[in-house]
Scaffold this motif. Structure first.
Motif, PDB file in Angstrom:
ATOM      1  N   GLN A  11      10.403  13.685  -0.853  1.00 13.69           N
ATOM      2  CA  GLN A  11      10.576  15.100  -1.177  1.00 13.69           C
ATOM      3  C   GLN A  11       9.257  15.860  -1.049  1.00 13.69           C
ATOM      4  OE1 GLN A  11      12.298  15.893  -5.036  1.00 13.69           O
ATOM      5  NE2 GLN A  11      11.675  18.036  -5.003  1.00 13.69           N
ATOM      6  N   ALA A  12       8.195  15.254  -1.556  1.00 10.05           N
ATOM      7  CA  ALA A  12       6.880  15.899  -1.468  1.00 10.05           C
ATOM      8  C   ALA A  12       6.419  16.017  -0.021  1.00 10.05           C
ATOM      9  CB  ALA A  12       5.861  15.110  -2.292  1.00 10.05           C
ATOM     10  N   MET A  13       6.693  15.007   0.801  1.00  7.74           N
ATOM     11  CA  MET A  13       6.326  15.075   2.214  1.00  7.74           C
ATOM     12  C   MET A  13       7.129  16.152   2.939  1.00  7.74           C
ATOM     13  SD  MET A  13       5.555  11.138   3.408  1.00  7.74           S
ATOM     14  CE  MET A  13       7.052  10.406   2.740  1.00  7.74           C
ATOM     15  N   GLN A  14       8.390  16.295   2.566  1.00  9.08           N
ATOM     16  CA  GLN A  14       9.209  17.354   3.160  1.00  9.08           C
ATOM     17  C   GLN A  14       8.665  18.725   2.789  1.00  9.08           C
ATOM     18  OE1 GLN A  14      12.987  16.094   1.552  1.00  9.08           O
ATOM     19  NE2 GLN A  14      13.569  14.988   3.416  1.00  9.08           N
ATOM     20  N   GLU A  15       8.257  18.887   1.539  1.00 11.36           N
ATOM     21  CA  GLU A  15       7.692  20.162   1.094  1.00 11.36           C
ATOM     22  C   GLU A  15       6.374  20.466   1.789  1.00 11.36           C
ATOM     23  OE1 GLU A  15       7.482  19.611  -3.098  1.00 11.36           O
ATOM     24  OE2 GLU A  15       9.633  19.956  -3.419  1.00 11.36           O
ATOM     25  N   THR A  16       5.655  19.426   2.185  1.00 13.57           N
ATOM     26  CA  THR A  16       4.395  19.606   2.897  1.00 13.57           C
ATOM     27  C   THR A  16       4.623  20.021   4.353  1.00 13.57           C
ATOM     28  OG1 THR A  16       3.369  17.956   1.459  1.00 13.57           O
ATOM     29  CG2 THR A  16       2.213  18.446   3.493  1.00 13.57           C
ATOM     30  N   GLY A  17       5.856  19.863   4.842  1.00 17.83           N
ATOM     31  CA  GLY A  17       6.191  20.282   6.197  1.00 17.83           C
ATOM     32  C   GLY A  17       5.939  19.250   7.265  1.00 17.83           C
ATOM     33  N   LEU A  18       5.840  17.993   6.883  1.00 18.21           N
ATOM     34  CA  LEU A  18       5.601  16.940   7.865  1.00 18.21           C
ATOM     35  C   LEU A  18       6.836  16.719   8.725  1.00 18.21           C
ATOM     36  CD1 LEU A  18       3.753  14.437   5.518  1.00 18.21           C
ATOM     37  CD2 LEU A  18       2.736  15.826   7.317  1.00 18.21           C
ATOM     38  N   GLY A  19       6.584  16.394  10.010  1.00 19.43           N
ATOM     39  CA  GLY A  19       7.689  16.128  10.922  1.00 19.43           C
ATOM     40  C   GLY A  19       7.998  14.656  11.035  1.00 19.43           C
ATOM     41  N   ALA A  20       6.964  13.833  11.251  1.00 23.24           N
ATOM     42  CA  ALA A  20       7.125  12.386  11.375  1.00 23.24           C
ATOM     43  C   ALA A  20       5.935  11.705  10.726  1.00 23.24           C
ATOM     44  CB  ALA A  20       7.238  11.980  12.841  1.00 23.24           C
ATOM     45  N   VAL A  21       6.187  10.524  10.149  1.00 27.90           N
ATOM     46  CA  VAL A  21       5.143   9.759   9.473  1.00 27.90           C
ATOM     47  C   VAL A  21       5.260   8.297   9.883  1.00 27.90           C
ATOM     48  CG1 VAL A  21       4.303   8.929   7.249  1.00 27.90           C
ATOM     49  CG2 VAL A  21       5.001  11.307   7.493  1.00 27.90           C
ATOM     50  N   PHE A  22       4.116   7.687  10.163  1.00 29.00           N
ATOM     51  CA  PHE A  22       4.092   6.284  10.588  1.00 29.00           C
ATOM     52  C   PHE A  22       3.000   5.558   9.809  1.00 29.00           C
ATOM     53  CE2 PHE A  22       4.776   9.194  14.198  1.00 29.00           C
ATOM     54  CZ  PHE A  22       6.130   8.960  14.411  1.00 29.00           C
ATOM     55  N   ALA A  23       3.362   4.453   9.164  1.00 28.32           N
ATOM     56  CA  ALA A  23       2.418   3.703   8.340  1.00 28.32           C
ATOM     57  C   ALA A  23       2.243   2.300   8.898  1.00 28.32           C
ATOM     58  CB  ALA A  23       2.912   3.640   6.896  1.00 28.32           C
ATOM     59  N   PHE A  24       0.979   1.916   9.096  1.00 25.31           N
ATOM     60  CA  PHE A  24       0.660   0.601   9.663  1.00 25.31           C
ATOM     61  C   PHE A  24      -0.207  -0.176   8.680  1.00 25.31           C
ATOM     62  CE2 PHE A  24       1.723   3.307  13.169  1.00 25.31           C
ATOM     63  CZ  PHE A  24       2.389   2.469  14.073  1.00 25.31           C
ATOM     64  N   PRO A  25       0.247  -1.363   8.247  1.00 21.66           N
ATOM     65  CA  PRO A  25      -0.516  -2.135   7.266  1.00 21.66           C
ATOM     66  C   PRO A  25      -1.781  -2.732   7.860  1.00 21.66           C
ATOM     67  CG  PRO A  25       1.371  -3.408   8.041  1.00 21.66           C
ATOM     68  CD  PRO A  25       1.498  -2.036   8.639  1.00 21.66           C
ATOM     69  N   MET A  26      -2.870  -2.629   7.110  1.00 19.82           N
ATOM     70  CA  MET A  26      -4.133  -3.247   7.518  1.00 19.82           C
ATOM     71  C   MET A  26      -4.250  -4.604   6.841  1.00 19.82           C
ATOM     72  SD  MET A  26      -7.224  -0.436   7.531  1.00 19.82           S
ATOM     73  CE  MET A  26      -7.011  -0.028   5.801  1.00 19.82           C
ATOM     74  N   ARG A  27      -4.416  -5.638   7.663  1.00 16.81           N
ATOM     75  CA  ARG A  27      -4.612  -6.981   7.148  1.00 16.81           C
ATOM     76  C   ARG A  27      -5.740  -7.641   7.927  1.00 16.81           C
ATOM     77  NH1 ARG A  27      -0.571 -10.973   6.949  1.00 16.81           N
ATOM     78  NH2 ARG A  27      -1.156 -11.370   4.784  1.00 16.81           N
ATOM     79  N   LEU A  28      -6.415  -8.546   7.259  1.00 15.94           N
ATOM     80  CA  LEU A  28      -7.434  -9.352   7.916  1.00 15.94           C
ATOM     81  C   LEU A  28      -7.183 -10.791   7.493  1.00 15.94           C
ATOM     82  CD1 LEU A  28      -9.831  -9.124   9.820  1.00 15.94           C
ATOM     83  CD2 LEU A  28     -11.324  -8.974   7.817  1.00 15.94           C
ATOM     84  N   GLY A  29      -6.689 -11.598   8.416  1.00 20.07           N
ATOM     85  CA  GLY A  29      -6.244 -12.932   8.047  1.00 20.07           C
ATOM     86  C   GLY A  29      -5.066 -12.828   7.100  1.00 20.07           C
ATOM     87  N   THR A  30      -5.171 -13.434   5.942  1.00 16.85           N
ATOM     88  CA  THR A  30      -4.103 -13.352   4.950  1.00 16.85           C
ATOM     89  C   THR A  30      -4.387 -12.299   3.889  1.00 16.85           C
ATOM     90  OG1 THR A  30      -5.161 -15.080   3.622  1.00 16.85           O
ATOM     91  CG2 THR A  30      -3.547 -15.796   5.259  1.00 16.85           C
ATOM     92  N   LEU A  31      -5.447 -11.514   4.088  1.00 15.67           N
ATOM     93  CA  LEU A  31      -5.862 -10.533   3.087  1.00 15.67           C
ATOM     94  C   LEU A  31      -5.259  -9.166   3.382  1.00 15.67           C
ATOM     95  CD1 LEU A  31      -7.675 -10.060   0.612  1.00 15.67           C
ATOM     96  CD2 LEU A  31      -9.516  -9.473   2.202  1.00 15.67           C
ATOM     97  N   ASP A  32      -4.511  -8.631   2.428  1.00 12.41           N
ATOM     98  CA  ASP A  32      -3.970  -7.280   2.540  1.00 12.41           C
ATOM     99  C   ASP A  32      -5.040  -6.283   2.113  1.00 12.41           C
ATOM    100  OD1 ASP A  32      -1.235  -7.949   3.285  1.00 12.41           O
ATOM    101  OD2 ASP A  32      -1.020  -8.723   1.243  1.00 12.41           O
ATOM    102  N   ILE A  33      -5.348  -5.336   2.984  1.00 13.78           N
ATOM    103  CA  ILE A  33      -6.436  -4.399   2.718  1.00 13.78           C
ATOM    104  C   ILE A  33      -5.929  -3.002   2.402  1.00 13.78           C
ATOM    105  CG2 ILE A  33      -8.497  -3.314   3.700  1.00 13.78           C
ATOM    106  CD1 ILE A  33      -8.692  -5.839   5.505  1.00 13.78           C
ATOM    107  N   GLY A  34      -5.007  -2.500   3.202  1.00 14.63           N
ATOM    108  CA  GLY A  34      -4.529  -1.139   2.998  1.00 14.63           C
ATOM    109  C   GLY A  34      -3.625  -0.697   4.123  1.00 14.63           C
ATOM    110  N   VAL A  35      -3.709   0.591   4.461  1.00 15.87           N
ATOM    111  CA  VAL A  35      -2.756   1.187   5.407  1.00 15.87           C
ATOM    112  C   VAL A  35      -3.437   2.271   6.229  1.00 15.87           C
ATOM    113  CG1 VAL A  35      -0.631   2.559   5.597  1.00 15.87           C
ATOM    114  CG2 VAL A  35      -0.771   0.743   3.917  1.00 15.87           C
ATOM    115  N   VAL A  36      -2.984   2.398   7.467  1.00 15.63           N
ATOM    116  CA  VAL A  36      -3.294   3.554   8.300  1.00 15.63           C
ATOM    117  C   VAL A  36      -2.037   4.414   8.371  1.00 15.63           C
ATOM    118  CG1 VAL A  36      -3.912   4.374  10.605  1.00 15.63           C
ATOM    119  CG2 VAL A  36      -5.026   2.330   9.672  1.00 15.63           C
TER     120      VAL A  36
END
Length: 237
Positions: free
Chosen positions: A100-125
């Motif tokens: 809902q908040a993303m819709q209110e911000t006016g975003l059209g499309a969103v893509f999230a890619f997980p950042m990992r290094l080996g077996t370590l979860d770091i974050g997201v792009v």
């Protein structure tokens, strides 16, 4: 679509990025998106924006980090890209408030890619566009490869932040998007309400959402003692 030479240069820039280099620009140089936000998400490094290419990208990150839900959290949990080509027409039982908040911000499309290094979860792009539309197969593969390249630099920065923070140098540890005050405010709120740290953060998020404020903004008031939750059941920030 970017030429192979452009992609190679972007990947090389991410692999060789120093602590002060822009990690978002290489993504924008080759991918058909309007903005980029890179963040650490959840444990073990905490939730904090590493970089954002513009105010909308920063807001996309802030929505998700404040609410504790959204495509970035799903990407970390599933360890797979989350691709939402039409934010305005989308429905989601997994992250309804963030959507809902993303819709209110006016975003059209969103893509999230997980950042990992080996077996370590770091974050997201997180990537976004103002217009709806899917990423092509090649763009998805390039985004995955660039995310892998960015993971190393993001990990180095996260470790530096943790190590410097442990030494008590808050000025060196805090960046433009630092959420240090959020963690500090959660600790103060836990002491004021007698709850544990996780519940305190949940309470902080809830009050921020009801008041229509960002968690960082409310946290700043808690740290400054403008707002005190001691012995109050009806606090309205």
């Amino acid at each position: 679509m970017a030429a192979s030479g452009d992609f190679t240069r972007a990947a090389a820039a991410l692999h060789g990025a120093g602590v002060g280099d822009d990690l978002c620009a290489p993504f924008l140089s080759v991918l058909p998106v309007m903005g980029v936000a890179i963040s650490t998400v959840g444990n073990p490094f905490g939730s904090e924006t590493v970089c954002a290419s513009d105010a909308t990208a920063a807001r996309l990150d802030e929505i998700q980090l404040d609410l504790g839900e959204g495509p970035c959290w799903e990407a970390v949990r599933t360890r797979t890209p989350v691709l939402e080509p039409d934010v305005q027409a989308a429905t989601s039982a997994r992250w309804p408030v963030a959507l809902q908040a993303m819709q209110e911000t006016g975003l059209g499309a969103v893509f999230a890619f997980p950042m990992r290094l080996g077996t370590l979860d770091i974050g997201v792009v997180d990537l976004y566009t103002h217009a709806r539309g899917s990423l092509g197969g090649r763009a998805v593969q390039e985004a995955i490869a660039l995310t892998e390249a960015a993971a190393r630099s993001a990990l180095r920065r996260a470790l530096l932040r943790v190590e410097v923070g442990a030494d008590g140098d808050s000025h060196a540890a805090a960046g433009a998007y630092s959420r240090r005050e959020v963690h500090q405010a959660s600790g103060m709120l836990a002491a004021q309400t007698g709850t544990d740290a996780d519940d305190a953060l949940l309470i902080l998020r809830g009050h921020a959402f009801v008041a229509g404020r960002s968690v960082r903004s409310l946290a700043a008031d808690v740290v400054a003692r403008v707002i005190d939750f001691t012995d109050r059941n009806d606090v309205a920030p």
